[in-house]
Write an enzyme that holds these catalytic residues in place. Sequence first.
Site, short mmCIF file in Angstrom:
data_model
loop_
_atom_site.label_atom_id
_atom_site.label_comp_id
_atom_site.label_asym_id
_atom_site.label_seq_id
_atom_site.Cartn_x
_atom_site.Cartn_y
_atom_site.Cartn_z
N LYS A 115 1.42 -67.54 -5.45
CA LYS A 115 1.93 -67.85 -6.77
C LYS A 115 0.87 -68.43 -7.68
CE LYS A 115 6.22 -69.09 -4.45
NZ LYS A 115 6.90 -70.25 -3.86
N GLU B 116 -7.44 -64.35 -8.74
CA GLU B 116 -7.07 -65.49 -7.88
C GLU B 116 -7.28 -66.80 -8.65
OE1 GLU B 116 -5.49 -66.70 -5.69
OE2 GLU B 116 -6.47 -67.03 -3.77
N ASP C 295 -11.74 -71.11 -2.27
CA ASP C 295 -12.03 -72.35 -1.56
C ASP C 295 -12.83 -71.98 -0.30
OD1 ASP C 295 -11.44 -75.21 -1.15
OD2 ASP C 295 -10.01 -74.60 0.35
N LYS D 123 -14.74 -73.16 -5.78
CA LYS D 123 -15.06 -74.42 -5.10
C LYS D 123 -16.10 -74.09 -4.03
CE LYS D 123 -11.25 -77.32 -4.38
NZ LYS D 123 -10.13 -77.83 -3.54
N PHE E 199 -9.12 -81.90 -5.31
CA PHE E 199 -7.85 -81.18 -5.24
C PHE E 199 -7.21 -81.19 -6.63
CE2 PHE E 199 -3.32 -80.61 -4.50
CZ PHE E 199 -3.35 -79.47 -3.70
N ASP F 205 -0.49 -75.74 -7.36
CA ASP F 205 0.61 -76.66 -7.02
C ASP F 205 0.20 -77.76 -6.05
OD1 ASP F 205 0.34 -75.01 -4.65
OD2 ASP F 205 2.31 -75.73 -4.05
P1 5GP Z 1 -9.00 -70.16 0.52
O1 5GP Z 1 -8.25 -69.09 1.22
O2 5GP Z 1 -10.17 -69.68 -0.32
O3 5GP Z 1 -9.42 -71.24 1.48
O4 5GP Z 1 -7.99 -70.92 -0.41
C1 5GP Z 1 -7.47 -70.34 -1.54
C2 5GP Z 1 -6.13 -70.92 -1.85
O5 5GP Z 1 -6.07 -72.31 -1.50
C3 5GP Z 1 -5.85 -70.89 -3.33
O6 5GP Z 1 -5.22 -69.70 -3.67
C4 5GP Z 1 -4.96 -72.08 -3.53
O7 5GP Z 1 -3.62 -71.73 -3.31
C5 5GP Z 1 -5.36 -73.06 -2.47
N1 5GP Z 1 -6.26 -74.10 -3.00
C6 5GP Z 1 -7.58 -74.26 -2.79
N2 5GP Z 1 -8.07 -75.34 -3.43
C7 5GP Z 1 -7.01 -75.88 -4.10
C8 5GP Z 1 -6.87 -77.00 -4.97
O8 5GP Z 1 -7.80 -77.74 -5.31
N3 5GP Z 1 -5.61 -77.22 -5.46
C9 5GP Z 1 -4.54 -76.45 -5.15
N4 5GP Z 1 -3.38 -76.75 -5.70
N5 5GP Z 1 -4.64 -75.38 -4.33
C10 5GP Z 1 -5.87 -75.10 -3.82
#
Ligand code: 5GP
Length: 176
Positions: free
Chosen positions: A44, A100, A104, A133, A154, A161
């Site tokens: 979402k 996206e 992260d 990030k 964060f 969210d």
């Molecule tokens: P990844 O798969 O790259 O580790 O993470 C991506 C997902 O992690 C993003 O789509 C998001 O939903 C969540 N995410 C990563 N960092 C943050 C953050 O700082 N805040 C929030 N709310 N969600 C995050």
Amino acid sequence: MKKNENLKILIDSNTLNKRIKELANDINNYYGTKNPLTIICILKGAVMFYTELAKHLKMPVKMEFVTLSSYGDSEKSSGKIKALNLAISDMENQNALIIEDIIDTGLTLDFLLKFIKTNYKVKEVKLAVLFDKKCARKYDIQPDFCAFNIDDKFIVGFGLDYCGFYRNLDYIGYFE
Ligand code: 5GP
């Protein structure tokens, strides 16, 4: 569950929208105005970024949506992808752009890129993110279009969210 700490503004609404318009111009310059582009929203979190970006795209656009989750209700990635909807219409010989909210560890985008490359004969698939990030990266993935770099904080708002809340904010905030 909502957080009790004070929510501070990190990026206000005007700054977000201005930067997203600039990013859309970069995307328009890269793809041109003639060939169709399928833009794929990762629900979402990317919903606000996706709709704002889409308004400024000049080529013929098809809008597709997938639902993936890697965070659950915590502030750290679970390390596993939950794929709730991966139904994308045919994109044979077309360009696809994944949209996206934030990259992260890179797990989510690594998963979706592999899925698309395995299951669809796309001409080219690229990535556009609102936030990068970089310090949290575990997978070797770089976005092709990125609005903002962010340190290990964060953030919530503008689609992002905490326990399902704060997605509707028109700014990006963080908890002190
Ligand atoms: P990844 O798969 O790259 O580790 O993470 C991506 C997902 O992690 C993003 O789509 C998001 O939903 C969540 N995410 C990563 N960092 C943050 C953050 O700082 N805040 C929030 N709310 N969600 C995050």
